[in-house]
Write a protein that holds these residues in place. Structure first.
Motif, PDB file in Angstrom:
ATOM      1  N   MET A   1       0.837  -1.165   0.000  1.00  0.00           N
ATOM      2  CA  MET A   1       0.000   0.000   0.000  1.00  0.00           C
ATOM      3  C   MET A   1       0.888   1.235   0.000  1.00  0.00           C
ATOM      4  SD  MET A   1      -1.523  -0.048   3.898  1.00  0.00           S
ATOM      5  CE  MET A   1      -1.488  -1.790   4.201  1.00  0.00           C
ATOM      6  N   THR A   2       0.476   2.262  -0.656  1.00  0.00           N
ATOM      7  CA  THR A   2       1.234   3.493  -0.767  1.00  0.00           C
ATOM      8  C   THR A   2       0.429   4.632  -0.168  1.00  0.00           C
ATOM      9  OG1 THR A   2       2.215   2.699  -2.804  1.00  0.00           O
ATOM     10  CG2 THR A   2       2.383   5.037  -2.387  1.00  0.00           C
ATOM     11  N   THR A   3       1.072   5.534   0.540  1.00  0.00           N
ATOM     12  CA  THR A   3       0.365   6.665   1.123  1.00  0.00           C
ATOM     13  C   THR A   3       0.999   7.955   0.652  1.00  0.00           C
ATOM     14  OG1 THR A   3       1.771   6.623   3.055  1.00  0.00           O
ATOM     15  CG2 THR A   3      -0.278   5.397   3.197  1.00  0.00           C
ATOM     16  N   GLY A   4       0.488   8.538  -0.413  1.00  0.00           N
ATOM     17  CA  GLY A   4       0.937   9.834  -0.869  1.00  0.00           C
ATOM     18  C   GLY A   4       2.444   9.975  -0.982  1.00  0.00           C
ATOM     19  N   PHE A   5       2.871  11.210  -1.173  1.00  0.00           N
ATOM     20  CA  PHE A   5       4.298  11.486  -1.238  1.00  0.00           C
ATOM     21  C   PHE A   5       4.554  12.848  -0.641  1.00  0.00           C
ATOM     22  CE2 PHE A   5       3.002  13.821  -4.979  1.00  0.00           C
ATOM     23  CZ  PHE A   5       3.899  14.852  -5.073  1.00  0.00           C
ATOM     24  N   ARG A   6       5.805  13.109  -0.376  1.00  0.00           N
ATOM     25  CA  ARG A   6       6.221  14.443   0.040  1.00  0.00           C
ATOM     26  C   ARG A   6       7.431  14.844  -0.774  1.00  0.00           C
ATOM     27  NH1 ARG A   6       9.585  14.810   5.518  1.00  0.00           N
ATOM     28  NH2 ARG A   6       9.726  16.872   4.653  1.00  0.00           N
ATOM     29  N   LEU A   7       7.637  16.115  -0.918  1.00  0.00           N
ATOM     30  CA  LEU A   7       8.779  16.644  -1.640  1.00  0.00           C
ATOM     31  C   LEU A   7       9.871  16.945  -0.623  1.00  0.00           C
ATOM     32  CD1 LEU A   7       9.165  17.196  -4.616  1.00  0.00           C
ATOM     33  CD2 LEU A   7       8.519  19.549  -4.224  1.00  0.00           C
ATOM     34  N   TYR A   8      11.068  16.410  -0.850  1.00  0.00           N
ATOM     35  CA  TYR A   8      12.192  16.633   0.053  1.00  0.00           C
ATOM     36  C   TYR A   8      13.416  16.960  -0.785  1.00  0.00           C
ATOM     37  CZ  TYR A   8      15.368  16.023   3.983  1.00  0.00           C
ATOM     38  OH  TYR A   8      16.307  16.238   4.970  1.00  0.00           O
ATOM     39  N   HIS A   9      13.949  18.138  -0.623  1.00  0.00           N
ATOM     40  CA  HIS A   9      15.111  18.616  -1.388  1.00  0.00           C
ATOM     41  C   HIS A   9      14.906  18.406  -2.892  1.00  0.00           C
ATOM     42  CE1 HIS A   9      17.670  19.727   1.983  1.00  0.00           C
ATOM     43  NE2 HIS A   9      17.242  18.634   2.586  1.00  0.00           N
ATOM     44  N   GLY A  10      13.717  18.672  -3.365  1.00  0.00           N
ATOM     45  CA  GLY A  10      13.437  18.602  -4.800  1.00  0.00           C
ATOM     46  C   GLY A  10      13.141  17.211  -5.327  1.00  0.00           C
ATOM     47  N   LEU A  11      13.046  16.221  -4.476  1.00  0.00           N
ATOM     48  CA  LEU A  11      12.730  14.859  -4.901  1.00  0.00           C
ATOM     49  C   LEU A  11      11.428  14.400  -4.254  1.00  0.00           C
ATOM     50  CD1 LEU A  11      16.270  13.257  -4.531  1.00  0.00           C
ATOM     51  CD2 LEU A  11      15.139  13.896  -6.658  1.00  0.00           C
ATOM     52  N   GLU A  12      10.681  13.577  -4.975  1.00  0.00           N
ATOM     53  CA  GLU A  12       9.461  13.008  -4.425  1.00  0.00           C
ATOM     54  C   GLU A  12       9.814  11.761  -3.615  1.00  0.00           C
ATOM     55  OE1 GLU A  12       6.807  12.335  -7.702  1.00  0.00           O
ATOM     56  OE2 GLU A  12       6.553  14.479  -8.059  1.00  0.00           O
ATOM     57  N   TYR A  14       8.129   8.552  -1.662  1.00  0.00           N
ATOM     58  CA  TYR A  14       6.929   7.733  -1.506  1.00  0.00           C
ATOM     59  C   TYR A  14       7.201   6.600  -0.522  1.00  0.00           C
ATOM     60  CZ  TYR A  14       5.198   9.872  -5.825  1.00  0.00           C
ATOM     61  OH  TYR A  14       4.773  10.758  -6.784  1.00  0.00           O
ATOM     62  N   PRO A  15       6.632   6.640   0.683  1.00  0.00           N
ATOM     63  CA  PRO A  15       6.772   5.501   1.584  1.00  0.00           C
ATOM     64  C   PRO A  15       5.966   4.320   1.043  1.00  0.00           C
ATOM     65  CG  PRO A  15       5.728   7.375   2.691  1.00  0.00           C
ATOM     66  CD  PRO A  15       5.896   7.732   1.272  1.00  0.00           C
ATOM     67  N   ALA A  64       1.361   0.179  10.530  1.00  0.00           N
ATOM     68  CA  ALA A  64       1.672   0.831   9.250  1.00  0.00           C
ATOM     69  C   ALA A  64       2.201   2.244   9.452  1.00  0.00           C
ATOM     70  CB  ALA A  64       0.429   0.842   8.366  1.00  0.00           C
ATOM     71  N   GLY A  65       1.719   2.943  10.463  1.00  0.00           N
ATOM     72  CA  GLY A  65       2.184   4.305  10.720  1.00  0.00           C
ATOM     73  C   GLY A  65       3.660   4.348  11.057  1.00  0.00           C
ATOM     74  N   ASP A  66       4.114   3.427  11.904  1.00  0.00           N
ATOM     75  CA  ASP A  66       5.542   3.361  12.240  1.00  0.00           C
ATOM     76  C   ASP A  66       6.375   3.056  11.001  1.00  0.00           C
ATOM     77  OD1 ASP A  66       4.988   3.868  14.901  1.00  0.00           O
ATOM     78  OD2 ASP A  66       5.210   1.777  15.532  1.00  0.00           O
ATOM     79  N   ALA A  67       5.893   2.154  10.168  1.00  0.00           N
ATOM     80  CA  ALA A  67       6.615   1.786   8.948  1.00  0.00           C
ATOM     81  C   ALA A  67       6.700   2.968   7.996  1.00  0.00           C
ATOM     82  CB  ALA A  67       5.932   0.599   8.276  1.00  0.00           C
ATOM     83  N   ARG A  68       5.607   3.715   7.869  1.00  0.00           N
ATOM     84  CA  ARG A  68       5.583   4.883   6.971  1.00  0.00           C
ATOM     85  C   ARG A  68       6.550   5.954   7.463  1.00  0.00           C
ATOM     86  NH1 ARG A  68       3.056   9.196   7.756  1.00  0.00           N
ATOM     87  NH2 ARG A  68       1.535   8.281   9.165  1.00  0.00           N
ATOM     88  N   ARG A  69       6.527   6.231   8.755  1.00  0.00           N
ATOM     89  CA  ARG A  69       7.440   7.242   9.299  1.00  0.00           C
ATOM     90  C   ARG A  69       8.906   6.820   9.144  1.00  0.00           C
ATOM     91  NH1 ARG A  69       2.976   7.682  12.554  1.00  0.00           N
ATOM     92  NH2 ARG A  69       3.661   6.064  14.007  1.00  0.00           N
TER      93      ARG A  69
END
Length: 93
Positions: A1-12, A14-15, A64-69
């Motif tokens: 399962m994938t939960t969104g993405f965030r931008l970090y230093h110009g890269l996407e 995805y956990p 899943a929250g711990d794994a995502r973080r």
């Protein structure tokens, strides 16, 4: 399962989180044995370049929250370890 993405230093970033034990055919999800995690890092605007890194841990994450973080934190450490953020996408990194 994938939960969104965030931008970090110009890269996407995805956990990627998935059950530790695969689901058997004909049965429901098996979340009792915990979760494994990986992270996909890619250039923004479509996946022109991307890499997936699996987290190497001694035992599955309890939820899943711990794994995502943990996935997000791992990606940030990988990116921060490179002189230029995009270098993490090079195969020899």
């Amino acid at each position: 399962m994938t939960t969104g993405f965030r931008l970090y230093h110009g890269l996407e970033v995805y956990p990627l989180v998935y059950p530790h034990r695969a689901t058997a055919p004909g049965s429901g999800h098996n979340y009792d044995e915990g979760f494994d995690a990986a992270v996909r890092i890619q250039e923004p605007g479509g996946a022109s370049r991307s890499r997936v890194f699996r987290l190497q841990v001694n035992r599955p994450f309890e939820n899943a929250g711990d794994a995502r973080r943990a996935s997000t934190a791992y990606a940030e450490r990988l990116i921060d370890a490179q002189p230029h953020a995009a270098n993490v996408l090079d195969p020899e990194s």
